[in-house]
Enzyme design. Sequence first.
Site, PDB file in Angstrom:
ATOM      1  N   THR A  99       1.149  -0.908  -0.260  1.00 49.60           N
ATOM      2  CA  THR A  99      -0.352  -0.194  -0.137  1.00 49.60           C
ATOM      3  C   THR A  99       1.226   1.259  -0.167  1.00 49.60           C
ATOM      4  OG1 THR A  99      -1.913   0.838   1.103  1.00 49.60           O
ATOM      5  CG2 THR A  99      -0.341   0.449   2.093  1.00 49.60           C
TER       6      THR A  99
ATOM      7  N   GLY B  39       1.486   5.122  -8.183  1.00 44.85           N
ATOM      8  CA  GLY B  39       0.348   3.609  -8.143  1.00 44.85           C
ATOM      9  C   GLY B  39       0.800   3.539  -9.862  1.00 44.85           C
TER      10      GLY B  39
ATOM     11  N   ASP C  61       4.247   1.331  -9.009  1.00 44.23           N
ATOM     12  CA  ASP C  61       3.907   0.366  -7.625  1.00 44.23           C
ATOM     13  C   ASP C  61       3.110  -0.054  -7.852  1.00 44.23           C
ATOM     14  OD1 ASP C  61       4.574  -1.345  -5.340  1.00 44.23           O
ATOM     15  OD2 ASP C  61       2.811  -0.059  -4.113  1.00 44.23           O
TER      16      ASP C  61
ATOM     17  N   THR D 204       0.157  -0.479  -5.981  1.00 45.70           N
ATOM     18  CA  THR D 204      -0.871   0.510  -5.272  1.00 45.70           C
ATOM     19  C   THR D 204      -1.537   0.706  -6.333  1.00 45.70           C
ATOM     20  OG1 THR D 204       1.130   1.482  -3.859  1.00 45.70           O
ATOM     21  CG2 THR D 204      -0.384   2.936  -4.777  1.00 45.70           C
TER      22      THR D 204
END
Length: 180
Positions: free
Chosen positions: A8, A165, A168, A171
């Site tokens: 996250t 995001g 990764d 994410t």
Amino acid sequence: MTTKFEATTICAVRQNGHNAMAGDGQVTMGEKVVMKGTAHKVRRIYNDQVVVGFAGSVADAFNLEDRFEKKLNEFSGNLQRAAVELAQEWRSDQALQKLEALLIVMNKDDMLLVSGSGEVITPDNDVLAIGSGGNFALAAARAMQLHAKDMSAKEVAEAAIHIAGDIDIFTNHNVISETL
């Protein structure tokens, strides 16, 4: 199997006298399955005066958030005192030592990272980020603070999560944010 929020990204920013924290909504089971895309990992507590964001095991993160809120109540909203007391308890209690989570806590004056190894860290540059995309979000937010001073704290935090995001795989772009 324990659901993890390690995969996250949470980012907290102080910019132009305002504070914001943002997090993505993805919950990943293991390394292959997205279980949920709309989780709320950034929340308001203590009469909406404190924002907390967490990464790590879901159950552990909720446990620590609850313990932190109790410490806030015990110390009349003193964020630093509550964070230090939680970190000391976390480090000294054998059951708590097994908890796998990190917290970022923030009020209108302070922003702190609280870890299970007993650290309570105040950032030097008004940005904190945790989770699998934390380093990407941290770099993005710091760059925006230096070169886009007209952006609000919320805009910086949310943009940092979106950038993380893009890089990764753990994410997503479903960003939840809170401002103070």
